[in-house]
Design a protein around this motif. Sequence first.
Motif, PDB file in Angstrom:
ATOM      1  N   GLY A  74       0.808  -1.214   0.000  1.00 40.59           N
ATOM      2  CA  GLY A  74       0.000   0.000   0.000  1.00 40.59           C
ATOM      3  C   GLY A  74       0.840   1.261   0.000  1.00 40.59           C
ATOM      4  N   GLU A  75       1.951   1.225   0.748  1.00 36.37           N
ATOM      5  CA  GLU A  75       2.847   2.395   0.781  1.00 36.37           C
ATOM      6  C   GLU A  75       3.541   2.585  -0.567  1.00 36.37           C
ATOM      7  OE1 GLU A  75       4.097   2.523   5.515  1.00 36.37           O
ATOM      8  OE2 GLU A  75       5.123   1.151   4.170  1.00 36.37           O
ATOM      9  N   GLN A  76       3.920   1.477  -1.202  1.00 40.20           N
ATOM     10  CA  GLN A  76       4.540   1.588  -2.526  1.00 40.20           C
ATOM     11  C   GLN A  76       3.551   2.185  -3.541  1.00 40.20           C
ATOM     12  OE1 GLN A  76       7.116  -1.686  -3.973  1.00 40.20           O
ATOM     13  NE2 GLN A  76       6.704  -2.662  -2.007  1.00 40.20           N
ATOM     14  N   GLN A  77       2.277   1.768  -3.434  1.00 33.42           N
ATOM     15  CA  GLN A  77       1.283   2.326  -4.352  1.00 33.42           C
ATOM     16  C   GLN A  77       1.068   3.812  -4.064  1.00 33.42           C
ATOM     17  OE1 GLN A  77       0.343   2.279  -7.214  1.00 33.42           O
ATOM     18  NE2 GLN A  77      -1.317   0.784  -7.434  1.00 33.42           N
ATOM     19  N   ARG A  78       1.163   4.231  -2.800  1.00 33.50           N
ATOM     20  CA  ARG A  78       1.059   5.649  -2.459  1.00 33.50           C
ATOM     21  C   ARG A  78       2.217   6.439  -3.082  1.00 33.50           C
ATOM     22  NH1 ARG A  78      -2.377   7.119   1.928  1.00 33.50           N
ATOM     23  NH2 ARG A  78      -3.533   5.306   2.650  1.00 33.50           N
ATOM     24  N   VAL A  79       3.407   5.854  -3.082  1.00 35.01           N
ATOM     25  CA  VAL A  79       4.545   6.508  -3.738  1.00 35.01           C
ATOM     26  C   VAL A  79       4.264   6.656  -5.233  1.00 35.01           C
ATOM     27  CG1 VAL A  79       7.008   6.358  -4.305  1.00 35.01           C
ATOM     28  CG2 VAL A  79       6.218   5.663  -2.034  1.00 35.01           C
ATOM     29  N   ALA A  80       3.718   5.586  -5.826  1.00 32.65           N
ATOM     30  CA  ALA A  80       3.410   5.626  -7.261  1.00 32.65           C
ATOM     31  C   ALA A  80       2.366   6.704  -7.555  1.00 32.65           C
ATOM     32  CB  ALA A  80       2.911   4.259  -7.725  1.00 32.65           C
ATOM     33  N   ILE A  81       1.382   6.841  -6.665  1.00 31.01           N
ATOM     34  CA  ILE A  81       0.358   7.877  -6.847  1.00 31.01           C
ATOM     35  C   ILE A  81       0.976   9.262  -6.654  1.00 31.01           C
ATOM     36  CG2 ILE A  81      -1.764   8.848  -5.864  1.00 31.01           C
ATOM     37  CD1 ILE A  81      -2.594   5.904  -5.281  1.00 31.01           C
ATOM     38  N   ALA A  82       1.830   9.401  -5.629  1.00 27.02           N
ATOM     39  CA  ALA A  82       2.518  10.679  -5.406  1.00 27.02           C
ATOM     40  C   ALA A  82       3.361  11.061  -6.616  1.00 27.02           C
ATOM     41  CB  ALA A  82       3.392  10.589  -4.155  1.00 27.02           C
ATOM     42  N   ARG A  83       4.035  10.080  -7.190  1.00 28.22           N
ATOM     43  CA  ARG A  83       4.866  10.323  -8.383  1.00 28.22           C
ATOM     44  C   ARG A  83       4.002  10.848  -9.533  1.00 28.22           C
ATOM     45  NH1 ARG A  83       7.618   4.999 -10.512  1.00 28.22           N
ATOM     46  NH2 ARG A  83       5.406   4.529 -10.816  1.00 28.22           N
ATOM     47  N   ALA A  84       2.807  10.255  -9.696  1.00 26.04           N
ATOM     48  CA  ALA A  84       1.915  10.699 -10.767  1.00 26.04           C
ATOM     49  C   ALA A  84       1.341  12.082 -10.477  1.00 26.04           C
ATOM     50  CB  ALA A  84       0.780   9.688 -10.941  1.00 26.04           C
ATOM     51  N   ILE A  85       0.943  12.328  -9.221  1.00 23.92           N
ATOM     52  CA  ILE A  85       0.325  13.607  -8.846  1.00 23.92           C
ATOM     53  C   ILE A  85       1.351  14.746  -8.901  1.00 23.92           C
ATOM     54  CG2 ILE A  85      -0.742  14.894  -6.936  1.00 23.92           C
ATOM     55  CD1 ILE A  85      -1.994  12.251  -6.042  1.00 23.92           C
ATOM     56  N   ALA A  86       2.591  14.453  -8.521  1.00 20.96           N
ATOM     57  CA  ALA A  86       3.625  15.494  -8.463  1.00 20.96           C
ATOM     58  C   ALA A  86       3.917  16.096  -9.836  1.00 20.96           C
ATOM     59  CB  ALA A  86       4.905  14.941  -7.852  1.00 20.96           C
TER      60      ALA A  86
END
Length: 234
Positions: free
Chosen positions: A143-155
């Motif tokens: 779940g934390e890795q997916q949050r990083v992936a989402i942060a990467r996309a949002i950033a």
Amino acid sequence: MSFIEFQNVKKIYGSKNEVEIRALDNASFSVEKGELAVILGASGAGKTTALNILGGMDSATEGEVIVDGKHVNELKAKDLVTYRRNDVGFVFQFYNLVPNLTALENVELAVQICRDSLDPATVLGKVGLAERTSNFPAQLSGGEQQRVAIARAIAKNPKLLLCDEPTGALDYNTGKQILQLLQDTCRKEHMTVIIITHNSALAPMADRVIRFRSGKVTEITKNASPIPVEKIEW
């Protein structure tokens, strides 16, 4: 005109001497700016093909694909690269993080190539990872890795966030948290978000539900009052 116009799109695989596979067969839908749209359908219905065409990773055989006034299906290769860099964020089922970079470095890597990017550390804080910025992917839960992936996309500060089965590799509770994060991002950042899933129970979370079957759009419904993900059970 809507923010997304996906009109009479066909995608045919196979050359003249081969059997034609129609991944999309006159598929049409539209999405308004700032909406969260859920695309539903069984495996092989054409959902991912539609997403890849919207994201400029694949091209339509026929039809019109317009995102924020830009005719994506008419862009030259160089312009498609610019479009993918600046206009679109991608979140996949598998996180595609660089293993030898920290969470912060993974997000920083994405924003180096964009025009109007957001601060990586700030975005990681928004997705609940302020304390995990210096951790490597192997030190993070799924779940934390997916949050990083989402942060990467949002950033990247994209106009359009495309999510292909973003909870497919996660357990039920973690998956709900990720979907809630995507719903919150759509609302708070006024970002247009499209989520592909085969789970029809997620329909109530969306502003707009688009159902695919056999390469065609069979139904489009609008929810006047979308439900927070935390209140949906499946």
